[in-house]
Write a protein that holds these residues in place. Structure first.
Motif, mmCIF file in Angstrom:
data_model
loop_
_atom_site.group_PDB
_atom_site.id
_atom_site.type_symbol
_atom_site.label_atom_id
_atom_site.label_comp_id
_atom_site.label_asym_id
_atom_site.label_seq_id
_atom_site.Cartn_x
_atom_site.Cartn_y
_atom_site.Cartn_z
ATOM 1 N N GLU A 162 0.842 -1.209 0.000
ATOM 2 C CA GLU A 162 0.000 0.000 0.000
ATOM 3 C C GLU A 162 0.873 1.253 0.000
ATOM 4 O O GLU A 162 0.520 2.275 -0.567
ATOM 5 C CB GLU A 162 -0.916 0.046 1.232
ATOM 6 N N SER A 168 3.329 -5.482 -8.660
ATOM 7 C CA SER A 168 3.086 -6.763 -8.020
ATOM 8 C C SER A 168 4.091 -7.037 -6.901
ATOM 9 O O SER A 168 5.298 -6.955 -7.096
ATOM 10 C CB SER A 168 3.185 -7.868 -9.065
ATOM 11 N N GLU A 170 3.713 -9.943 -5.213
ATOM 12 C CA GLU A 170 3.734 -11.413 -5.184
ATOM 13 C C GLU A 170 4.655 -11.973 -6.268
ATOM 14 O O GLU A 170 5.353 -12.944 -6.060
ATOM 15 C CB GLU A 170 2.322 -11.960 -5.412
ATOM 16 N N ARG A 171 4.564 -11.387 -7.430
ATOM 17 C CA ARG A 171 5.382 -11.868 -8.547
ATOM 18 C C ARG A 171 6.032 -10.688 -9.258
ATOM 19 O O ARG A 171 5.698 -10.372 -10.395
ATOM 20 C CB ARG A 171 4.523 -12.678 -9.529
ATOM 21 N N ASP A 188 13.380 -19.579 -12.125
ATOM 22 C CA ASP A 188 12.442 -19.575 -11.009
ATOM 23 C C ASP A 188 12.910 -20.591 -9.957
ATOM 24 O O ASP A 188 13.581 -21.565 -10.285
ATOM 25 C CB ASP A 188 11.063 -19.973 -11.544
ATOM 26 N N LYS A 190 11.755 -22.230 -5.806
ATOM 27 C CA LYS A 190 10.722 -22.287 -4.773
ATOM 28 C C LYS A 190 10.906 -21.155 -3.760
ATOM 29 O O LYS A 190 12.021 -20.864 -3.348
ATOM 30 C CB LYS A 190 10.802 -23.658 -4.088
ATOM 31 N N ASP A 191 9.804 -20.569 -3.374
ATOM 32 C CA ASP A 191 9.789 -19.526 -2.350
ATOM 33 C C ASP A 191 10.719 -18.361 -2.664
ATOM 34 O O ASP A 191 11.480 -17.891 -1.828
ATOM 35 C CB ASP A 191 10.143 -20.118 -0.974
ATOM 36 N N GLU C 341 -2.200 -13.049 -7.490
ATOM 37 C CA GLU C 341 -0.944 -13.618 -8.007
ATOM 38 C C GLU C 341 -0.396 -14.769 -7.171
ATOM 39 O O GLU C 341 0.294 -15.631 -7.677
ATOM 40 C CB GLU C 341 0.108 -12.516 -8.079
ATOM 41 N N GLU C 342 -0.727 -14.734 -5.870
ATOM 42 C CA GLU C 342 -0.165 -15.776 -5.007
ATOM 43 C C GLU C 342 -0.650 -17.171 -5.383
ATOM 44 O O GLU C 342 -0.085 -18.160 -4.962
ATOM 45 C CB GLU C 342 -0.467 -15.476 -3.532
ATOM 46 N N ILE C 347 0.045 -19.226 -14.609
ATOM 47 C CA ILE C 347 1.471 -19.547 -14.593
ATOM 48 C C ILE C 347 1.647 -21.055 -14.408
ATOM 49 O O ILE C 347 2.374 -21.704 -15.146
ATOM 50 C CB ILE C 347 2.185 -18.782 -13.462
ATOM 51 N N GLU C 459 -0.428 -19.329 -0.291
ATOM 52 C CA GLU C 459 0.159 -19.291 -1.626
ATOM 53 C C GLU C 459 0.230 -20.675 -2.231
ATOM 54 O O GLU C 459 0.080 -21.679 -1.545
ATOM 55 C CB GLU C 459 1.538 -18.628 -1.596
ATOM 56 N N PHE C 461 2.706 -22.859 -4.936
ATOM 57 C CA PHE C 461 3.880 -22.896 -5.811
ATOM 58 C C PHE C 461 3.931 -24.257 -6.486
ATOM 59 O O PHE C 461 3.110 -25.138 -6.208
ATOM 60 C CB PHE C 461 5.161 -22.574 -5.037
ATOM 61 N N GLU C 462 4.858 -24.379 -7.386
ATOM 62 C CA GLU C 462 4.832 -25.570 -8.226
ATOM 63 C C GLU C 462 6.105 -26.378 -8.024
ATOM 64 O O GLU C 462 7.188 -25.800 -7.914
ATOM 65 C CB GLU C 462 4.703 -25.138 -9.686
ATOM 66 N N ARG C 472 0.250 -23.972 0.296
ATOM 67 C CA ARG C 472 0.743 -23.624 1.622
ATOM 68 C C ARG C 472 -0.367 -22.859 2.337
ATOM 69 O O ARG C 472 -0.852 -21.855 1.821
ATOM 70 C CB ARG C 472 2.008 -22.787 1.522
#
Lengths: 298, 138, 654, 377
Positions: A162, A168, A170-171, A188, A190-191, C341-342, C347, C459, C461-462, C472
């Motif tokens: 905010e 974005s 998130e991504r 890419d 994980k996490d 998006e989460e 995607i 979220e 994920f893949e 998760r």
């Protein structure tokens, strides 16, 4: 010629001077000058300090902004933590007249006044917005084709969204786009948006928890096949670099994953050497990466 | 000397406040007899001039009562009434007339008690203000 | 010469107990223009009414004031008395001396004085009241229904079966709407097509329903009873009157593109019908993908068509229809979860939406009812449903979409019953099983072993190798953060207003609720009406709802519309605003404040003047006050009447 | 009525129709004819005239009086007939639902304590006693009602600023009342007289020997209609345009160039009081003056008088006037009457019947324009 006031923070001058020198020298090529802020202090750290005493935190941050404002330029930081502190303080004070008056009352004791006229920017914005991906691409002398990079954005630049409003949270894409401009591949893992482990005072309070985070991130990067990690934050940088050394010492586990600030990656792409990039000051050697870059050439 | 008994006019909208006044009646709620109700279709139908004219004619207090905001039978008439009363209050201020003589109230059809209480309150308040100076003719 | 008669009712002792009615009558009789004043025990009784009637006839009264109870009680009774005595019923005023005097005050003298003032005010008003006559407007006895999903279909059938004509306009090439996309329906698990298609056929065969498909209403003008609609009938690229629906063109068309109707889970041709039972069963050429139209090559459909119906260059047609009422049943769009998006929709291939799953579960869908995962076509054994995607969310839509809990449970059950070995998880924050038989249905799902996980998914994920999505979430019942690797994730997306709803809203002058759906006239008591007279709402255009509620509302909207068009003419209240064209400056301020769009500016000689449509005006008087120079008056509520009443109210002694 | 006929020389009327021919209302409103009204009066039709809505349509702009070959004072005649009609219970219409006349009537109550001086800011010098009195008129009330599209108090501030520049700190009295112009011209003579008496008391108390008005209606009323009330005093009453032009002549102030201007003669200043040159001199000293076709005695009216005659045709007159002003090529239309300003601005409020470009010209009060052009400010 464009000019910014540069807020260095603590970690870069004390531990990773390469981040500063690399950034400054690349910016020169794009006609952007960084003016020092004389008398700057710790930002101070956004999460911990503000949760103990908001006004003291605000007063110190406001003082840093105030002396930055005196240059008449917008202020640039190279660390997400510094960015978080200054941007959040700026946002809070500009949106609340009463609070602003109160803080200025405190600042008057040291002859300072927070005006709120300067924008707080992050070095990543200077590169991705002022300069732009296209110019970076053209700037590469030695494109890093074949190098697999895992990017790490960190938390305080993006969140809370905010206030920060960088699209974005998130991504996010801008760091990956910058990486791709160097010719490297951004892969890419994980996490990806998970914390490095440094934040919120955890590192000082409980090193085991901190290193748990770091290990998790490092493992995810290694298993995705990353050649190095590229960050945009001095604190994250420290966490990944020094954290690897600590993990080795405490748990005997070794990753040897090179850690680069994004300007250092760009530096590699224009043929800057280890020393110039300040990589020799870091805990984790970057040889494996350099070997891959060089080996790839042959 | 007899006690000052104010003269009060109320413009009540047909759909809420007039019905609220009826409910006060059917519930036999007692309130001061100083008030005279003029029915209007909507509080938004009340010209600022109606209020000033009432004061000119010697009313000691004027009430405009409509549906609660959001409940207007005609969507937004009460919001318009609010704006229009504000315009009038500006004029009254310049004229040196006490704005407390004008009261805008939202009273729904189910608020008989509120109607009676509002009248009681308003009469008391106007009593304290004393007679409307315009009512004292030369 | 004005002859006003005043009638003071005792109302037993209700009035006479506090008000000195006899003295009052004597005082009132002296008022200007009052030729007689009587008091009587019960004025509303038959002898009381006769008293008034006789006086009008024999004493030449031309205006009447009745001082009695609230006009809300007996105003109409007395109006009828006037009318039966040949006097215009608008020349009556009621002085409310019961609710406003005898019931709320005790002091006899003061209350009598107040009653006198109230009567005096009524006399002042009635003296200036104008005789008014209700106008009537002819009603065009047919209904326009916008949208032919289940709501529009039900409304149209109800209206047509009662015997009135319907113009039904559908944007898509077939009727059926969102319901036709669904596989089965909760909680009975009827196949959607089995219960819908007979109704679709009924629509197409009902002679009272004029059906326009692949058409849109572009403009609506007019008002209740007299709307005019301009309909654009989009070109299908063929001559509909020739097409037999044989399907040869579709079979031979070489182009395959992702099907919107299948939510991109399957492919369609460039010339295609939405589904085999489409009504009408006539295909459309998609101009964006047709090889002939885009590249000038191919033309296979034209070659194979046995009746020569294909006509690539055919243009749109415009039709005008006149109707008396409109029902808006334009439906909903599913929420697009890309913005959450989460969850990685768009995607991660194996993250799909609830509506996509419906297409997979549909016996006539792209996989003939077999659920397979998009990445590799394998049958997923572990499936997770994520609830409240885009609903109950400050960052997306704040409201509950009301169907997602039940459709997720329904689809979970269907999969579980088909593949009992599969493991199914539903991540929820509350399960809202509010309808008839829904809670029982929920229980059945629990008993079948579907796992309900309480926690909003943080979220997804893949796992890159398997392309398995990992969920998760905080399992709030266990109090721990869990990671759950599954084969496929289904996002239970909610409903949002149709993408073109703001165009329809503007076209009809409707209001929208904060959620963007069309607003009903009253949340509880007028749920199918709108603020625009003659326009009604049915189905999800008004807000998220399930099929039973949609059908119920559709029937309500049908009855609302029939309430208008079953009359040959509408009686319009004459208590409305009126423009003095000579005074009007044509500035349009009145038009701007009118909430009903009753005012338009018309040209008069070289000037512009406001014109009020008596069929739309509700008589609120807002425009009267907005007018700077007094060009508009509200009949029988004029400035001069108000001023006269004020004088009467303030002239009396207290 | 006979007296009115006598007083206004209506019996001289030869029914030539020159009045109706030159009447701006008759041009757009077929039902209105000064000739017919006078003819009716001469044939004794008192009741018909009093009950006729056209009695209230006349703008009393004096366009007919100026032309009448028999010197019939038609405006006076109308005023007399309105007073007679008022006494018979007829009332004029009034814009804003009667609010404006109501505000004026309220001011006739002796004990009223107004807050009409809120606009006097710290940079303005005013006095409670002195030689010069500035009669502000209705400007504070116009601000309450019309601030959405005009800035009436800027006229008052500009007036005081210019007076200050000339070394005058004018008396501006909180006890000032409406001059009564509108009530007088809508037949309410009794209330007019009350207002006049209260104002004369106020003027006498101030000790002023000179009154400046920024409103031509106040000027006319004070100078002509207050004559009886002011009898025995020797008070000079001037319009601000006269005052400014004398300052310029004496080189007391200098104005910067402010562009090309055209000028709308207010009927009260022009035809009623014969002041045509003073405002023009002010304009010429700060820019170029281009005249509209109809100017000075021939000038068209702003369309409304006494807040009682606003009709559809008023807007037609206003729009025509604006088109005329725009076609002169001037940068702005200057007027010296706050009501002309309000009416001409109101005409382009919201919907207009012609293309916007045709009437798109700023309307500026003369005093405001002069104040803006003050050298050294």
């Amino acid at each position: 010629m464009k000019e910014y006031a540069i807020f260095l923070g603590c970690i870069i001058p004390n531990r990773y001077p390469g981040i500063e020198t690399t950034s400054t020298s690349i910016l020169k090529d794009f006609d952007i000058e960084l003016l020092p802020i004389n008398g700057a202090s710790c930002c101070p750290a956004p999460g911990v300090f503000s949760s103990f005493h908001l006004e003291s935190w605000l007063a110190i941050a406001a003082r840093n902004i105030a002396i930055g404002e005196e240059t008449g330029r917008d202020i640039v930081t190279m660390c997400n933590g510094c960015y978080g502190s200054l941007a959040e303080a700026n946002h809070l004070l500009n949106g609340n007249k009463e609070l602003k008056d109160k803080i200025n009352d405190i600042l008057s004791k040291v002859g300072c006044e927070f005006k709120g006229n300067s924008k707080i920017k992050h070095m990543i914005e200077v590169f991705s917005e002022d300069i732009g991906v296209k110019k970076i691409q053209e700037y590469m002398k030695n494109p890093l084709d074949g190098i697999k990079v895992c990017t790490h954005y960190g938390c305080h630049f993006l969140k809370p969204s905010e206030i920060k409003k960088h699209g974005s949270s998130e991504r996010p894409k801008f760091l990956d786009e910058l990486v791709r401009a160097t010719g490297a591949e951004s892969i890419d893992y994980k996490d990806k948006t998970m914390c490095c482990g440094f934040g919120g005072g955890v590192r000082a309070r409980d090193i085991d928890v901190t290193l748990d985070f770091t290990r998790e991130k490092l493992k995810n990067i290694i298993s995705a096949g990353g050649d190095c990690i590229v960050d945009q934050c001095a604190s994250c940088h420290l966490e990944f670099d020094r954290g690897q050394a600590e993990i080795k010492k405490i748990y005997g586990e070794e990753f040897r994953l090179p850690v680069l600030y994004f300007t250092q990656l760009i530096g590699l792409g224009i043929g800057m050497g280890q020393k110039e990039l300040g990589l020799t000051f870091q805990n984790i050697p970057a040889e494996s990466l350099l070997d891959k870059i060089n080996g790839r050439k042959k | 000397m007899t006690e000052f008994s104010p003269r009060i006019v109320a413009f009540c909208c047909n759909w809420c406040s007039y019905v609220g006044a009826d409910l006060a009646g059917t519930s036999r709620l007692q309130y001061p007899d100083n008030i005279r109700i003029i029915k209007v279709m909507c509080s938004g139908q009340v010209f600022p001039s109606y209020i000033l004219k009432a004061l000119e004619l010697g009313a000691d207090g004027v009430m405009v009562a409509g549906c609660h905001i959001g409940d207007c039978h005609y969507v937004s008439g009460n919001k318009k009434a609010q704006e229009r009363v504000e315009t009038l209050l500006r004029v009254m201020k310049t004229l040196g007339l006490d704005p407390r003589r004008v009261r805008l109230e939202w009273i729904s059809a189910s608020e008989g008690v509120k109607f009676a209480n509002t009248v009681k309150e308003f009469v008391e308040e106007v009593k304290e203000l004393g007679p409307n100076q315009l009512g004292v003719r030369e | 010469m004005t002859n006003i008669g005043v009638y003071i009712c005792h109302c037993g002792t209700n009035i006479a107990g506090v008000v000195d009615v006899e003295a009052l009558a004597k005082r009132v009789a002296k008022l200007k223009d009052v030729s007689l004043a009587r008091d009587y025990k019960y004025m509303c009784s038959n002898p009381g009414q006769d008293l008034i009637r006789d006086d009008i006839k024999h004493r030449n009264l031309d205006r009447v004031v009745v001082a009695a109870c609230s006009p809300r009680m007996h105003e109409n009774t007395y109006k009828k008395v006037l009318a039966s005595a040949g006097l215009n019923p608008f020349l009556l005023e009621i002085a409310n001396i019961r609710e406003q005097a005898s019931w709320v005050h005790l002091d006899k003298e003061k209350t009598t004085n107040k009653a006198f003032d109230l009567i005096n005010m009524a006399v002042s008003k009635v003296r200036m009241d104008e005789p008014l006559t209700s106008m009537s407007a002819n009603v065009i006895q047919r209904v326009l229904v916008i949208g032919a999903g289940i709501a529009g279909i039900q409304t149209s059938l109800d209206i047509a079966n009662i015997g009135y004509d319907v113009v039904l306009v559908e944007k898509e090439q077939s009727i059926g709407g969102r319901m036709s996309q669904l596989g089965k329906t909760f909680p009975t698990l009827d196949c959607s097509a089995c219960i819908l298609t007979p109704k679709m056929v009924e629509v197409s065969s009902n002679p009272r329903i004029k059906l326009f498909t692949y058409s849109e209403v572009e403009e609506i003008s007019g008002f209740i009873g007299n709307f005019k609609a301009k309909i654009r009938k989009k070109s299908r690229g063929l001559d509909e009157s020739l097409c037999t629906g044989c399907g040869l063109c579709q079979e031979k068309c070489p182009t395959r593109v992702p099907s919107e109707y299948d939510e991109k889970m399957g492919k369609r041709k460039a010339i295609y019908t939405l589904f085999p039972q489409a009504v009408p069963n006539i295909p459309v050429i998609d101009r964006a993908s047709c090889l002939y139209i885009t590249k000038g090559k191919c033309g296979v459909c034209k070659k194979v068509c046995p009746v020569g119906a294909i006509d690539y260059e055919r243009g749109d047609e415009f039709i005008e229809e006149e109707v008396g009422a409109v029902v808006v049943a334009s439906g909903f769009d599913p929420f697009d979860p890309t913005s959450k998006e989460e969850y990685g929709f768009g995607i991660y291939k194996n993250v799909i939406t609830g509506l996509q799953l419906e297409r997979l579960l549909h016996a006539a869908g792209p996989t003939q009812g077999e659920v397979v995962r998009p990445s590799d076509g394998a049958v997923p054994k572990r499936i997770a449903f994520v609830q409240c995607v885009g609903s109950r969310d400050e960052h997306a839509n704040k409201y509950c979409s009301r169907v997602c809990c039940m459709y997720a449970i329904k689809n979970a059950l269907l999969i579980k019953e088909h593949h009992p070995e599969s493991e199914i998880f539903i991540y929820y924050i509350d399960i809202r099983a509010f309808g008839k038989g829904y809670e029982e249905f929920y229980k059945r799902a629990q008993e079948k072993g579907i796992k309900f996980m309480r926690g909003r998914v943080a979220e997804i994920f893949e796992e890159p190798a398997s392309r398995n999505p990992v969920i998760r979430a905080d399992d709030t019942l266990l109090g721990m953060v869990t990671e759950n690797e599954v084969d496929m994730v289904v996002l239970s997306v909610g409903m949002i207003p149709r993408s073109d709803s703001s165009r329809i809203q503007k076209m009809l002058g409707l209001a929208a609720s904060p959620d963007g759906f069309f607003m009903e006239a009253h949340a509880k008591l007028r749920p199918v009406d709108t603020l625009v007279d003659g326009v009604f709402l049915a189905g999800t255009a008004q807000g998220p709802k399930d099929i039973p509620d949609t059908v119920a509302q559709a029937k309500g909207a049908a009855s609302g519309a029939l309430g208008v068009v079953s009359h040959k003419a509408l009686l319009l209240s004459p208590l409305i605003s009126e423009v003095d064209e000579r005074l009007c400056r044509g500035c349009g301020d009145c038009k701007d404040v009118c909430e009903y769009g009753a005012i338009e500016l018309v040209t008069l000689d070289t000037r512009k003047v406001a014109k009020i449509n008596p069929a739309i005006c509700k008589g609120c008087g807002s425009c009267v006050v907005a007018c700077c120079n007094g060009s508009i008056k509200l009949r029988n509520f004029t400035d001069s009447i108000t001023f006269a009443m004020l004088e009467a109210a303030l002239g009396g002694a207290l | 009525m006979k007296q009115i006929i006598k007083r206004t020389k209506a019996y001289y009327c030869v029914e030539c129709g020159k009045c109706s021919g030159s009447c701006p209302v008759a041009r757009v409103n077929e039902g209105f004819s000064p000739r017919v009204i006078v003819e009716r009066a001469l044939s004794g039709m008192k009741g018909e005239i009093e009950g006729d809505r056209e009695l209230w349509t006349c703008l009393t702009c004096e366009a007919c009086t100026t032309k009448c070959p028999s010197t019939v004072k038609f405006s006076e005649f109308i005023r007399g007939m309105r007073s007679s009609a008022f006494n018979s219970g007829y009332t004029s219409r009034c814009s804003q639902g009667g609010l404006l006349h109501s505000i004026q009537r309220v001011q006739s109550y002796r004990d009223l304590v107004q807050n009409r001086l809120q606009w006097i800011s710290d940079d303005l010098k005013t006095s409670t006693e002195g030689e010069v009195l500035y009669f502000t008129g209705c400007l504070p009330y116009f601000e309450n009602l019309f601030s959405g599209f005009v800035n009436p108090l800027e006229i008052a501030r500009s007036t005081v600023k210019i007076l200050n520049k000339a070394g005058i700190s004018p008396v501006v009295s909180p006890n000032e009342r409406c001059c009564g112009h509108d009530l007088l011209w809508t037949g309410n003579v009794e209330t007019f007289q009350k207002l006049a008496r209260l104002n004369v008391e106020m003027i006498k108390e101030s000790g002023a020997s000179r009154i400046v008005t920024s409103c031509p209606e106040c000027l006319r009323t004070l100078k002509l209609d207050y004559a009886d009330f002011l009898e025995g005093t020797d008070i000079e009453i001037v319009h601000i345009s006269e005052f400014i032009s004398s300052l310029i002549k004496n080189n007391d102030i200098k104005l910067n160039r402010a562009g090309i201007m055209t000028y709308q003669d207010p009927c009260r200043l022009g035809r009623h009081m014969g002041i045509y040159d003073a405002p023009r001199e002010v304009i010429k000293s700060m820019g170029e003056l281009v005249e509209m076709n109809k100017n000075r005695e021939e000038s068209s009216c702003c369309g409304v008088s006494a807040w009682a005659t606003c009709e559809g045709n008023s807007k037609q007159m206003q729009i025509e006037r604006l088109i005329e002003a725009k076609s002169t090529g001037a940068d702005m239309l200057v007027t010296s009457c706050p009501k002309c300003l309000i009416h001409l601005r109101c005409a382009v409020h919201n919907q207009i019947p012609v293309e916007k470009e045709k009437v798109d010209i700023p309307v500026v009060d003369l005093t405001v324009a002069a104040c803006r052009a003050l050298a050294g400010e």
